[in-house]
Design a protein around this motif. Structure first.
Motif, PDB file in Angstrom:
ATOM      1  N   MET A 637       0.841  -1.198   0.000  1.00 57.95           N
ATOM      2  CA  MET A 637       0.000   0.000   0.000  1.00 57.95           C
ATOM      3  C   MET A 637       0.877   1.250   0.000  1.00 57.95           C
ATOM      4  O   MET A 637       1.929   1.271   0.639  1.00 57.95           O
ATOM      5  CB  MET A 637      -0.924  -0.001   1.233  1.00 57.95           C
ATOM      6  CG  MET A 637      -1.963  -1.097   1.240  1.00 57.95           C
ATOM      7  SD  MET A 637      -2.883  -1.217   2.818  1.00 57.95           S
ATOM      8  CE  MET A 637      -3.677   0.392   2.876  1.00 57.95           C
ATOM      9  N   PRO A 638       0.458   2.312  -0.702  1.00 57.69           N
ATOM     10  CA  PRO A 638       1.240   3.557  -0.691  1.00 57.69           C
ATOM     11  C   PRO A 638       1.424   4.076   0.724  1.00 57.69           C
ATOM     12  O   PRO A 638       0.493   4.038   1.543  1.00 57.69           O
ATOM     13  CB  PRO A 638       0.379   4.521  -1.525  1.00 57.69           C
ATOM     14  CG  PRO A 638      -0.469   3.633  -2.376  1.00 57.69           C
ATOM     15  CD  PRO A 638      -0.733   2.410  -1.558  1.00 57.69           C
ATOM     16  N   SER A 643      -3.471   5.733   3.556  1.00 59.41           N
ATOM     17  CA  SER A 643      -3.233   4.347   3.985  1.00 59.41           C
ATOM     18  C   SER A 643      -3.187   4.266   5.504  1.00 59.41           C
ATOM     19  O   SER A 643      -3.724   3.330   6.102  1.00 59.41           O
ATOM     20  CB  SER A 643      -1.925   3.828   3.389  1.00 59.41           C
ATOM     21  OG  SER A 643      -2.004   3.734   1.986  1.00 59.41           O
ATOM     22  N   LYS A 644      -2.542   5.251   6.127  1.00 60.86           N
ATOM     23  CA  LYS A 644      -2.478   5.273   7.592  1.00 60.86           C
ATOM     24  C   LYS A 644      -3.870   5.461   8.190  1.00 60.86           C
ATOM     25  O   LYS A 644      -4.209   4.846   9.203  1.00 60.86           O
ATOM     26  CB  LYS A 644      -1.549   6.391   8.055  1.00 60.86           C
ATOM     27  CG  LYS A 644      -0.087   6.148   7.687  1.00 60.86           C
ATOM     28  CD  LYS A 644       0.787   7.333   8.084  1.00 60.86           C
ATOM     29  CE  LYS A 644       2.241   7.102   7.666  1.00 60.86           C
ATOM     30  NZ  LYS A 644       3.089   8.275   7.986  1.00 60.86           N
ATOM     31  N   ALA A 646      -6.727   4.537   6.833  1.00 58.91           N
ATOM     32  CA  ALA A 646      -7.466   3.285   6.668  1.00 58.91           C
ATOM     33  C   ALA A 646      -7.005   2.251   7.686  1.00 58.91           C
ATOM     34  O   ALA A 646      -7.829   1.493   8.236  1.00 58.91           O
ATOM     35  CB  ALA A 646      -7.282   2.751   5.250  1.00 58.91           C
ATOM     36  N   SER A 647      -5.716   2.211   7.966  1.00 62.02           N
ATOM     37  CA  SER A 647      -5.179   1.226   8.911  1.00 62.02           C
ATOM     38  C   SER A 647      -5.627   1.511  10.339  1.00 62.02           C
ATOM     39  O   SER A 647      -5.801   0.592  11.133  1.00 62.02           O
ATOM     40  CB  SER A 647      -3.647   1.206   8.843  1.00 62.02           C
ATOM     41  OG  SER A 647      -3.206   0.818   7.562  1.00 62.02           O
ATOM     42  N   LYS A 648      -5.819   2.792  10.658  1.00 55.25           N
ATOM     43  CA  LYS A 648      -6.158   3.167  12.033  1.00 55.25           C
ATOM     44  C   LYS A 648      -7.657   3.221  12.296  1.00 55.25           C
ATOM     45  O   LYS A 648      -8.069   3.416  13.442  1.00 55.25           O
ATOM     46  CB  LYS A 648      -5.548   4.539  12.353  1.00 55.25           C
ATOM     47  CG  LYS A 648      -4.028   4.518  12.458  1.00 55.25           C
ATOM     48  CD  LYS A 648      -3.480   5.900  12.790  1.00 55.25           C
ATOM     49  CE  LYS A 648      -1.966   5.893  12.902  1.00 55.25           C
ATOM     50  NZ  LYS A 648      -1.428   7.240  13.214  1.00 55.25           N
ATOM     51  N   ILE A 649      -8.485   3.072  11.263  1.00 52.26           N
ATOM     52  CA  ILE A 649      -9.929   3.164  11.472  1.00 52.26           C
ATOM     53  C   ILE A 649     -10.388   2.103  12.469  1.00 52.26           C
ATOM     54  O   ILE A 649      -9.939   0.952  12.420  1.00 52.26           O
ATOM     55  CB  ILE A 649     -10.691   3.037  10.135  1.00 52.26           C
ATOM     56  CG1 ILE A 649     -12.172   3.401  10.324  1.00 52.26           C
ATOM     57  CG2 ILE A 649     -10.532   1.666   9.519  1.00 52.26           C
ATOM     58  CD1 ILE A 649     -12.927   3.532   9.007  1.00 52.26           C
ATOM     59  N   ASP A 696      -8.550  -0.930  -0.653  1.00 57.58           N
ATOM     60  CA  ASP A 696      -9.615  -0.247  -1.403  1.00 57.58           C
ATOM     61  C   ASP A 696     -10.196   0.914  -0.592  1.00 57.58           C
ATOM     62  O   ASP A 696     -10.590   1.948  -1.146  1.00 57.58           O
ATOM     63  CB  ASP A 696     -10.723  -1.228  -1.778  1.00 57.58           C
ATOM     64  CG  ASP A 696     -10.303  -2.176  -2.893  1.00 57.58           C
ATOM     65  OD1 ASP A 696      -9.330  -1.863  -3.599  1.00 57.58           O
ATOM     66  OD2 ASP A 696     -10.945  -3.236  -3.045  1.00 57.58           O
ATOM     67  N   LEU A 697     -10.250   0.723   0.737  1.00 55.12           N
ATOM     68  CA  LEU A 697     -10.736   1.791   1.606  1.00 55.12           C
ATOM     69  C   LEU A 697      -9.786   2.988   1.539  1.00 55.12           C
ATOM     70  O   LEU A 697     -10.232   4.144   1.432  1.00 55.12           O
ATOM     71  CB  LEU A 697     -10.850   1.274   3.042  1.00 55.12           C
ATOM     72  CG  LEU A 697     -11.399   2.242   4.090  1.00 55.12           C
ATOM     73  CD1 LEU A 697     -12.846   2.603   3.786  1.00 55.12           C
ATOM     74  CD2 LEU A 697     -11.301   1.626   5.488  1.00 55.12           C
ATOM     75  N   ALA A 698      -8.496   2.719   1.594  1.00 54.27           N
ATOM     76  CA  ALA A 698      -7.504   3.801   1.496  1.00 54.27           C
ATOM     77  C   ALA A 698      -7.624   4.523   0.158  1.00 54.27           C
ATOM     78  O   ALA A 698      -7.520   5.754   0.091  1.00 54.27           O
ATOM     79  CB  ALA A 698      -6.100   3.232   1.676  1.00 54.27           C
TER      80      ALA A 698
END
Length: 738
Positions: A637-638, A643-644, A646-649, A696-698
């Motif tokens: 992921m970029p 991206s960060k 999306a990862s922290k959601i 895809d969320l990111a």
């Protein structure tokens, strides 16, 4: 079985039959309507054909179904059948997976859904099902009656229905609609009739030792619900019978207490900041201010008239409340000056609602609804000094409750008139129509709204849990397939085997192993048997080390072939497809095992047998393998803020996005996989909104197709006061503002 016991069984059967006759009619009618709705919404291509099938089947399915259920109950009268309902229950259980040609994903998901419906019903009716099971054991002489074999239980009732549906040519979507409808209409309402059946057993003296039932303290909730209902009826009656008239509002009981000096200092500074932003002309309303000071009671009286007019004619939230007041009390372009405290509160409350209208967490439609309460809240601030100082103030709690309930409302939700949104609209209207000078109305409405939201939240939680189960089941199936593939690769790793063996294990036996893994909690030994078949099959096709090893393999061939055939039968594998495999295996075994060591050179190699070297790059265990794969996906992921983000959601966070029709929607993260990076979002009713991967969320955040709203971590009023403080020129926290 005695005559008395048989009479009890017959009476119970009649009660169940009567209930099923009534509920099946409702169920089939609603299912047909759902299929018609599917046509209108273009959600099902085959809906028209399904409706025709259903209309025809509705003529005979109810009678066939009830006959099957009653026939199962009649087994009580056969003294030679001590295990009540066992034959029927086991036949249903063994057929659960019979249609799974190599374990298709759709079929397994369908089975997991059915299991979920049964589990939910058994959980809801645990007490009465337990009592009935113990009494059935007593009547039938059974040592232990499992829930899945209870003839009155949801497992038998739903699975009997599913068996009947298999004989009809419904599409997969129609089958799912029918099963879900059966669960909602027949199983959900099963409790009352089971209670009546249990009472029949009790009256007949069939009273085995049972544990004491837990007594639930529901008196308080019932009283609150009854009071809320009464309040609602009175409100509607008053509204219908008493039209709004321009009559003086009694204000004799209004107590205009002074605000605490420390708190008032902060409010004055807020008002000054607001005035500096709005301009000097705003303070005078464009009118000439002269004469004696307007009493606060008259100002509150004026506000009440404006409030009720707005309830009837509609409120323009963009229009200044200060201007509305000025227009109301002016005479020939002049108005009386307000008391200093009143003047301050008018602007502080205006600032308060300006910040609400900028609150990004709230949907537009909810912000507009809450903004209608500006005049009532201004009256509260004038009447009760505690509003700005006390977090537990009923008016503050009311605003906070409205904000929390409306967090997931979107324009589309509003258009379809969700129950929560309608209740919010009703309560706002009641404040506008009924609030005079008694702030306790907010406490009463809070209590009513709490009861309502408790009921709604229970329904939402059930639907959301069902949505999670479906998504988790899909992931569970995929992970189980991965585990089966891993177990096969582990046993082939580093070996040279005929290609047809590898193809058989990957294409057929993997599905046998998947089924065993899915059933491992119920039948743990089956998984080990399937793995042992792989080991024995691989050993049988690799050249033995010596004659003793050869003899041992030959002795186990008959059992090996039998175990393979049984496994294939368990997944309904097409016999004709398996014939070539068994022929190739037989040929290979003849070549490899018939001759003694050193004599193979004298016989021709089996035709068309290709050897393959299997060298998999495997981790020590599947969990480590999956973890490495997950880390690899994250690394791809970029490395940017999206991206960060999306990862922290977190679970519970809301997002806002644009639907296919262009409408703005909201959805809440209900579940986030720690293995596959999949995220499940549900709407404000708990229904699945989307299933999306983390990358895809990111990308959706990156393309601005979606924005994160987050959770309401602080109540609305606290957020608004914090926002007002941030607008002040002085950044220091003011004393007294709670």
């Amino acid at each position: 079985m005695s005559v008395e016991k048989q009479r009890v069984i017959n009476a119970s059967a009649n009660l169940l039959k009567s209930y099923l006759q009534k509920m099946l009619v409702i169920h089939l009618e609603k299912s047909e309507q759902q299929l018609f709705d599917a046509i209108d919404s273009k959600k099902m291509d085959a809906a028209t054909g399904d409706i025709k099938v259903l209309q025809k089947a509705s003529l005979y399915i109810p009678s066939l179904y009830i006959d099957s259920v009653i026939k199962n109950l009649s087994s009580f009268s056969a003294s030679s059948n001590p295990t009540v309902g066992e034959a029927f229950a086991s036949s249903v259980e063994t057929e659960d997976w019979s249609g799974l040609q190599l374990l298709g994903t759709d079929e397994i998901e369908g089975q997991l859904l059915i299991d979920g419906y049964i589990a939910n019903c058994e959980s809801e009716l645990a007490d009465v099902l337990y009592a009935l099971a113990r009494r059935i054991e007593f009547v039938s002489g059974t040592d232990e009656l499992k829930a899945s074999k209870n003839p009155f239980g949801p497992a038998i009732l739903l699975k009997t229905y599913v068996e009947l549906l298999k004989g009809e040519s419904f599409s997969k979507q129609a089958h799912n609609i029918l099963c879900e409808s059966f669960s909602q209409e027949v199983l959900t309402n099963l409790g009352d009739v089971l209670g009546e059946i249990n009472e029949v057993f009790v009256q007949a003296g069939i009273l085995p030792t049972l544990p004491k039932p837990k007594i639930k303290n529901t008196n308080a909730a019932v009283k609150r619900a009854a009071q809320s209902f009464a309040n609602e009826k009175v409100a509607h009656t008053n509204h219908e019978q008493a039209p709004v008239t321009e009559q003086p509002i009694t204000t004799a009981k209004v107590s205009m207490a002074e605000i605490d000096p420390a708190l008032y200092t902060g409010l004055v500074e807020m008002a000054q900041v607001y005035r500096s932003q709005q301009g000097d002309s705003m303070v005078s309303d464009g009118l000439t201010v002269s004469g004696q000071q307007l009493p606060t009671t008259e100002l509150v009286d004026t506000l009440t008239h404006l409030q009720k007019e707005g309830a009837v004619e509609g409120i323009d939230i963009a229009e200044s409340v200060r201007l509305k007041i000025g227009e109301r009390i002016q005479v020939d372009g002049q108005r009386q000056p307000y008391a200093e405290q009143d003047d301050t509160l008018i602007d502080v409350v205006a600032m308060f609602f300006d910040v609400i209208l900028q609150d990004r967490q709230l949907p537009d439609t909810v912000r507009a609804m809450i903004a209608q309460l500006q005049i009532p809240i201004l009256k509260v601030a004038m009447i009760d000094k505690e509003f700005f100082a006390k977090k537990s103030h009923p008016a503050r709690k009311f605003l906070n409750a409205m904000s929390q309930a409306g967090l997931g409302v979107s324009e589309k939700n509003r258009q379809i008139r969700s129950a929560v949104f309608e209740k919010m609209e009703e309560l706002v209207e009641r404040v506008l129509m009924e609030f005079g000078n008694d702030v306790e109305i907010f406490a009463e409405l809070n209590e009513e709204f709490d009861v309502f939201m408790e009921q709604q939240q229970r329904q939402i939680d059930v639907i959301e849990e069902r949505s999670r189960k479906v998504t988790k089941s899909t992931e569970q199936l995929e992970l189980t397939k991965r585990q089966a593939a891993y177990e096969i690769a582990l046993r082939l790793n580093g070996k040279s085997v005929p290609e047809f063996i590898q193809l058989f294990l990957d294409d057929a036996w993997k599905d046998v192993l998947v089924l065993a893994l899915l059933r491992r909690e119920r039948e743990p030994q089956e998984t080990q048997k399937c793995i042992e078949v792989i080991d024995r099959l691989v050993v049988s096709v690799v050249e033995p080390a010596d004659d003793a090893a050869r003899e041992l393999i030959i002795e186990g061939l008959a059992r090996l072939l039998k175990d393979i055939k049984v496994g294939l039968e368990n997944i309904s594998y097409d016999f004709h497809q398996s014939v070539p495999f068994f022929k190739e295996l037989e040929s290979w075994h003849k070549q490899l095992l018939v001759m003694r060591v050193g004599e193979q050179d004298n016989i021709p190699v089996a035709e068309k047998v290709v050897m393959v070297e299997v060298n998999e790059d495997l981790c020590d265990n599947l969990e480590e393998d999956l973890l490495q794969e997950l880390e690899s996906k994250k690394a791809q992921m970029p490395n940017d803020k999206f991206s960060k983000l999306a990862s922290k959601i977190d679970v519970g966070d809301w997002v806002e996005y644009t639907g296919e029709d262009g409408g703005v929607l909201r959805a809440k993260l209900s579940w986030k996989s720690s293995v596959t990076m999949q995220c499940l979002f549900v709407n404000d009713c708990g229904v699945k909104a989307m299933d999306i991967s983390l990358d895809d969320l990111a990308e959706a955040f990156r393309q601005k197709r979606m924005t994160i709203i987050g959770q309401e971590r602080a109540p609305l009023v606290d957020r608004v006061l914090a926002g007002m403080k941030s607008l002040m020129t002085s950044k220091s926290a003011e004393p007294g503002l709670a």
